[in-house]
Scaffold this active site. Structure first.
Site, PDB file in Angstrom:
ATOM      1  N   ASP A  65      35.040  12.821  36.826  1.00 18.07           N
ATOM      2  CA  ASP A  65      34.402  12.418  38.095  1.00 18.07           C
ATOM      3  C   ASP A  65      32.906  12.718  38.026  1.00 18.07           C
ATOM      4  O   ASP A  65      32.082  11.940  38.517  1.00 18.07           O
ATOM      5  CB  ASP A  65      35.019  13.167  39.289  1.00 18.07           C
ATOM      6  CG  ASP A  65      36.372  12.591  39.707  1.00 18.07           C
ATOM      7  OD1 ASP A  65      36.775  11.534  39.186  1.00 18.07           O
ATOM      8  OD2 ASP A  65      37.033  13.216  40.566  1.00 18.07           O
ATOM      9  N   GLY A  71      43.537   5.740  24.608  1.00 11.92           N
ATOM     10  CA  GLY A  71      42.180   5.536  25.116  1.00 11.92           C
ATOM     11  C   GLY A  71      42.212   5.499  26.628  1.00 11.92           C
ATOM     12  O   GLY A  71      42.158   6.547  27.288  1.00 11.92           O
ATOM     13  N   GLU A  75      42.251   9.572  21.735  1.00 10.28           N
ATOM     14  CA  GLU A  75      42.839   9.559  20.389  1.00 10.28           C
ATOM     15  C   GLU A  75      42.954   8.099  19.952  1.00 10.28           C
ATOM     16  O   GLU A  75      42.833   7.191  20.787  1.00 10.28           O
ATOM     17  CB  GLU A  75      44.221  10.228  20.413  1.00 10.28           C
ATOM     18  CG  GLU A  75      44.140  11.694  20.812  1.00 10.28           C
ATOM     19  CD  GLU A  75      45.482  12.414  20.762  1.00 10.28           C
ATOM     20  OE1 GLU A  75      46.513  11.773  20.456  1.00 10.28           O
ATOM     21  OE2 GLU A  75      45.486  13.614  21.062  1.00 10.28           O
ATOM     22  N   PRO A  76      43.234   7.876  18.666  1.00  3.84           N
ATOM     23  CA  PRO A  76      43.323   6.484  18.213  1.00  3.84           C
ATOM     24  C   PRO A  76      44.300   5.652  19.055  1.00  3.84           C
ATOM     25  O   PRO A  76      44.056   4.483  19.322  1.00  3.84           O
ATOM     26  CB  PRO A  76      43.790   6.612  16.757  1.00  3.84           C
ATOM     27  CG  PRO A  76      43.293   7.957  16.321  1.00  3.84           C
ATOM     28  CD  PRO A  76      43.355   8.830  17.541  1.00  3.84           C
ATOM     29  N   GLN A 129      16.768 -12.732  27.548  1.00  4.34           N
ATOM     30  CA  GLN A 129      16.468 -14.145  27.849  1.00  4.34           C
ATOM     31  C   GLN A 129      14.984 -14.336  28.176  1.00  4.34           C
ATOM     32  O   GLN A 129      14.368 -15.301  27.727  1.00  4.34           O
ATOM     33  CB  GLN A 129      17.356 -14.594  29.029  1.00  4.34           C
ATOM     34  CG  GLN A 129      17.392 -16.092  29.239  1.00  4.34           C
ATOM     35  CD  GLN A 129      18.090 -16.823  28.087  1.00  4.34           C
ATOM     36  OE1 GLN A 129      18.842 -16.215  27.325  1.00  4.34           O
ATOM     37  NE2 GLN A 129      17.811 -18.099  27.944  1.00  4.34           N
ATOM     38  N   LEU A 189      39.014  13.976  24.499  1.00  2.00           N
ATOM     39  CA  LEU A 189      40.250  13.592  25.188  1.00  2.00           C
ATOM     40  C   LEU A 189      40.933  12.453  24.413  1.00  2.00           C
ATOM     41  O   LEU A 189      42.125  12.527  24.104  1.00  2.00           O
ATOM     42  CB  LEU A 189      39.895  13.130  26.615  1.00  2.00           C
ATOM     43  CG  LEU A 189      40.996  12.546  27.485  1.00  2.00           C
ATOM     44  CD1 LEU A 189      42.029  13.616  27.840  1.00  2.00           C
ATOM     45  CD2 LEU A 189      40.403  11.969  28.788  1.00  2.00           C
ATOM     46  N   GLU A 216      33.890   6.805  28.990  1.00  2.00           N
ATOM     47  CA  GLU A 216      34.204   7.563  30.221  1.00  2.00           C
ATOM     48  C   GLU A 216      34.954   6.690  31.238  1.00  2.00           C
ATOM     49  O   GLU A 216      34.766   6.794  32.447  1.00  2.00           O
ATOM     50  CB  GLU A 216      32.939   8.213  30.796  1.00  2.00           C
ATOM     51  CG  GLU A 216      32.370   9.212  29.792  1.00  2.00           C
ATOM     52  CD  GLU A 216      31.642  10.388  30.375  1.00  2.00           C
ATOM     53  OE1 GLU A 216      31.812  10.658  31.574  1.00  2.00           O
ATOM     54  OE2 GLU A 216      30.932  11.065  29.606  1.00  2.00           O
ATOM     55  N   PHE A 270      33.223  16.780  24.253  1.00  2.00           N
ATOM     56  CA  PHE A 270      34.448  16.624  25.046  1.00  2.00           C
ATOM     57  C   PHE A 270      35.381  15.727  24.248  1.00  2.00           C
ATOM     58  O   PHE A 270      34.953  14.693  23.733  1.00  2.00           O
ATOM     59  CB  PHE A 270      34.056  15.958  26.363  1.00  2.00           C
ATOM     60  CG  PHE A 270      35.179  15.612  27.303  1.00  2.00           C
ATOM     61  CD1 PHE A 270      35.726  16.585  28.136  1.00  2.00           C
ATOM     62  CD2 PHE A 270      35.660  14.312  27.395  1.00  2.00           C
ATOM     63  CE1 PHE A 270      36.734  16.252  29.036  1.00  2.00           C
ATOM     64  CE2 PHE A 270      36.663  13.976  28.292  1.00  2.00           C
ATOM     65  CZ  PHE A 270      37.194  14.951  29.111  1.00  2.00           C
TER      66      PHE A 270
END
Ligand code: CAA
Length: 385
Positions: A241, A129, A125-126, A337, A123, A364, A121
């Site tokens: 979604d 976001g 780009e540099p 820890q 979507l 996402e 997928f």
């Protein structure tokens, strides 16, 4: 939680597969930043790459809870393998199922459901976001083709995926239409002008290849436009979604693995003459880890049931992703820890789990974007599960 017979069988199948074929190698794949493509093929054979696809399109046609249970089990063994499974099942295949033509389903969805083709997928780009609708990759119609030019980034499995769902602008530069100027294209790696760029050198999820893709006047046949022109952003959002439920399951798997490792370690490790689990400081951590994981899983499974009833999951999907990813980061921090110095080195799995957990708060949709979506949904209407 009560599981149906099918859900219990799927859980058993996924756990056995993960224990036999994934967990023993996860540390090495992480160290070598190597993705085991043969494991993806095995997942395909077992049906894990077509879990949500109806049987008529060669999938298993399972409910969302079954899928998320399997995904959690795979993620507990290796989060890198899980992200391939999540992206493939939630994003490109769901986009084809919900918005593709019958011819597109025949050509791509069926082999993807059988696991013969892996999906990705694309979507981001540099420069786009969180502000995804600001993307700039341009598609221009030329005869029977669309010609795509631009650079996409952060593409999970992009170095080997067979089918990549790419969002690109189809509005003219002098007549921008915002998110309505974006369309979705089915891109295959054999198209002229398709180039795989830099592979990212990541903190975690090191076995999962994340790459840039560059399209240099790439000619995409018009038959590869998904659904309607200008609807690509809405299709991507609707698919995210679903995707966010997968990332929540991945985060819960990481957190559960960290809790399981911590329980074992706290029973074995002795200090001051006693196993450290006899100290309240450790007990309280383990108790909080267990409680937070149970809460995140309960919300996720309630949201899955909501999805299977055909209701919108925008609100509870974002809540699930937010809660699960922040739980994974918190739980893995506690695990490191509990292990002390041994948690900070690669001899035990919690160091990798801690690094892998971080990205679930980022991809996402970052935790900040999930909070924006949640707040908007709460303003718009009062939902309850
Ligand atoms: N379902 C259906 N439609 C939706 C929707 C949803 N969940 N969310 C938005 N839309 C629709 C809106 O209704 C609107 O449609 P109309 O134009 O018809 O009214 C359109 O989409 C634009 O919506 P917005 O005005 O809300 O858009 P926006 O620019 O304000 O952005 C955002 C909203 C929530 C911030 C969005 O940009 C977003 O989710 N950003 C995060 C991006 C993201 O999650 N990227 C993930 C990259 S993929 C990845 O990480 C995969 C991987 O490899 C692991």
């Amino acid at each position: 939680m009560h599981l149906t017979e099918t859900q219990a069988e799927i859980k058993e199948l996924a756990r056995n597969f993960a224990a036999a074929e994934i967990a023993p190698h996860a540390a090495q794949w992480d160290r070598e930043a190597h993705f085991p493509i043969e494991v993806a093929r095995r997942m395909g054979e077992l049906g894990f790459l077509g879990m949500l696809i109806p049987e008529e399109y060669d999938g298993l046609g399972l409910d969302t809870t079954s899928y998320l249970i399997a995904l959690e089990a795979i993620a507990a063994a290796d989060a890198s393998t899980a992200v391939l499974m999540s992206v493939h099942n939630s994003l490109p295949t769901q986009m084809l199922l919900n918005f593709g033509s019958e011819a597109q389903k025949e050509r791509w969805l069926k082999p993807m459901a059988r696991g013969e083709m892996v999906g990705a997928f694309s979507l981001s780009e540099p420069e786009a976001g969180s502000d995804a609708s600001a993307l700039r990759c341009q598609a221009v119609r030329d005869g029977g083709d669309w010609v795509l030019t631009g650079t996409k980034s952060w593409v999970t499995s992009g170095s080997f995926a067979d089918v990549i769902m790419v969002m690109a602008r189809t509005d003219a530069p002098d007549a921008r239409r915002g998110s309505r100027g974006i369309s979705a294209f089915i891109v295959t790696r054999d198209l002229p002008g398709f180039h795989v760029g830099t592979k990212e050198d990541k903190m975690g999820l090191r076995a999962s290849p994340t790459v840039q893709l560059t399209f240099d006047g790439m000619r995409v046949p018009a038959a590869n436009l998904l659904g309607e022109e200008g609807q690509g952003f809405v299709y991507a959002m609707r698919s995210l979604d679903n995707g966010r439920l997968g990332i929540a399951a991945q985060a819960i798997g990481i957190a559960q693995a960290a809790l399981d490792a911590s329980l074992d370690y706290a029973a074995e490790r002795k200090q001051f003459g006693r196993p450290i689990r006899e100290f309240e400081a450790i007990q309280f951590k383990l108790a909080d880890m267990g409680a937070r994981i149970a809460a995140a899983r309960a919300l996720l499974h309630a949201t899955a049931a909501q999805k299977d009833r055909g209701e919108s999951t925008t609100l509870h999907g974002s809540m699930s992703k937010l809660l699960a990813s922040e739980t994974a980061m918190w739980v893995t921090t506690q695990a490191v820890q509990i292990f002390g110095g041994y948690g900070y080195v690669k001899d035990y799995p919690v160091e990798r789990l801690f690094r892998d957990a971080k990205v679930t708060e980022i991809y996402e949709g970052t935790s900040e974007i999930q909070r924006i979506v949640i707040a908007r949904e709460l303003y718009n209407s009062h939902h309850s599960i």
